[in-house]
Design an enzyme around this catalytic site. Structure first.
Site, short mmCIF file in Angstrom:
data_model
loop_
_atom_site.label_atom_id
_atom_site.label_comp_id
_atom_site.label_asym_id
_atom_site.label_seq_id
_atom_site.Cartn_x
_atom_site.Cartn_y
_atom_site.Cartn_z
N ARG A 156 0.57 -1.62 0.08
CA ARG A 156 0.30 0.02 0.02
C ARG A 156 0.93 1.69 0.08
NH1 ARG A 156 -4.32 -0.43 4.45
NH2 ARG A 156 -4.59 1.54 4.71
N HIS A 157 0.43 2.50 -0.23
CA HIS A 157 0.95 3.87 -0.69
C HIS A 157 1.58 4.28 1.76
CE1 HIS A 157 -2.71 6.03 1.16
NE2 HIS A 157 -3.34 5.14 -0.08
N ASN A 209 -5.38 9.90 5.39
CA ASN A 209 -5.96 8.34 6.33
C ASN A 209 -5.79 8.74 8.05
OD1 ASN A 209 -3.17 6.63 3.77
ND2 ASN A 209 -5.68 6.06 3.79
N ARG A 242 -0.31 9.86 -3.86
CA ARG A 242 0.17 8.98 -2.53
C ARG A 242 1.01 7.76 -3.17
NH1 ARG A 242 -5.18 8.72 -2.84
NH2 ARG A 242 -6.45 7.38 -2.61
N GLU A 267 -7.00 4.09 -6.51
CA GLU A 267 -8.62 3.30 -5.78
C GLU A 267 -9.63 3.09 -5.68
OE1 GLU A 267 -8.83 1.61 -3.57
OE2 GLU A 267 -8.58 2.06 -1.55
N HIS A 320 -3.43 0.81 -3.62
CA HIS A 320 -4.37 1.07 -2.19
C HIS A 320 -4.85 -0.05 -1.63
CE1 HIS A 320 -4.21 5.12 -4.26
NE2 HIS A 320 -3.65 4.90 -5.74
O1 F6P Z 1 -9.16 4.70 4.14
C1 F6P Z 1 -8.24 4.32 3.22
C2 F6P Z 1 -8.82 4.09 1.57
O2 F6P Z 1 -7.86 3.09 0.96
C3 F6P Z 1 -9.73 4.39 0.69
O3 F6P Z 1 -9.95 5.85 0.49
C4 F6P Z 1 -11.13 3.35 0.43
O4 F6P Z 1 -12.28 3.92 -0.18
C5 F6P Z 1 -11.03 2.47 1.57
O5 F6P Z 1 -9.73 2.56 2.24
C6 F6P Z 1 -11.66 1.07 1.15
O6 F6P Z 1 -11.67 0.01 2.44
P1 F6P Z 1 -12.92 0.21 3.22
O7 F6P Z 1 -13.56 -0.85 1.32
O8 F6P Z 1 -13.02 -1.15 3.68
O9 F6P Z 1 -14.16 1.30 3.09
#
Ligand code: F6P
Length: 195
Positions: free
Chosen positions: A8-9, A15, A60, A82, A147
């Site tokens: 991951r970044h 975050n 990122r 992402e 991501h």
């Molecule tokens: O919080 C970091 C992240 O990469 C967000 O940009 C993304 O929407 C999320 O995690 C994805 O995780 P989840 O599907 O569990 O919400």
């Protein structure tokens, strides 16, 4: 491929604030991970093995990869961006729950199929990753910096897990994952950067 390294970044400013999506810069800790990544990679890959580095097009992941040796080929893929959270981009989970309570509940109910308004679902991400997976299957050693959601799907593919489990997989931050496909299954190795 012989092996695939995944990361991951580093931690981003979003975050830190619990915001999803966006195109934020790395945090101080995130930059520290970027600085340590070359050594982490060197130890795992070895000195004279050529490596290709793939990032997304978001800041990122590019910032995370920027201290890697110049002789590594680097490529940016839009398909590694992402999961698109549509109208919820930039919000915290608490804000989403407040603004779109029904969506929040629907996602909890079926996280794999839930598609953000104006955005994507995990199922959509799995589909857009198909060309990436095909390219990976016929490539030599690759390091992918991407991501959380995207990494979960790539990891599930190589670990032969049901994709419907991918939204729940735990992919730790600041950790290098090495996957080596074998006839009988994929070997995995996790190295934490200690950050
Ligand atoms: O919080 C970091 C992240 O990469 C967000 O940009 C993304 O929407 C999320 O995690 C994805 O995780 P989840 O599907 O569990 O919400």
């Amino acid at each position: 491929p012989r092996s695939i390294w995944l990361s991951r970044h580093g931690e981003s400013m979003y975050n830190l604030g619990g915001q999803i999506g966006g195109d934020a810069d790395l945090s101080e800790r995130g930059h520290e991970y970027a600085r340590r990544l070359p050594e982490l990679v060197r130890k795992s890959v070895g000195d004279d093995r050529p490596l290709t580095v793939w990032t997304s097009t978001l800041k990122r992941t590019i910032q995370t990869a920027r201290f890697l040796p110049e002789h590594y080929n680097q490529l940016q893929w839009k398909a590694l961006d992402e999961l698109d959270s549509g109208v919820c981009d930039g919000m915290t989970y608490a804000e989403i729950k407040e603004a779109y309570p029904e969506d929040f509940a629907a996602r909890d109910d079926d996280k794999y199929n839930y598609r953000y308004r104006g955005g994507e679902s995990y199922r959509d991400v799995v589909i857009r990753l198909e060309p990436i997976i095909m390219e990976l299957e016929r490539s030599e050693d690759i390091l992918i910096v991407t991501h959380q959601a995207v990494l979960r799907c790539i990891y599930a593919y190589f670990m032969k897990k049901d994709q419907r489990e991918s939204p729940w997989l735990n992919v730790p931050l600041h950790t290098l994952i090495k996957l080596t496909p074998r006839a009988y299954g994929t070997l995995e190795e996790f190295t934490s950067s200690g950050i």
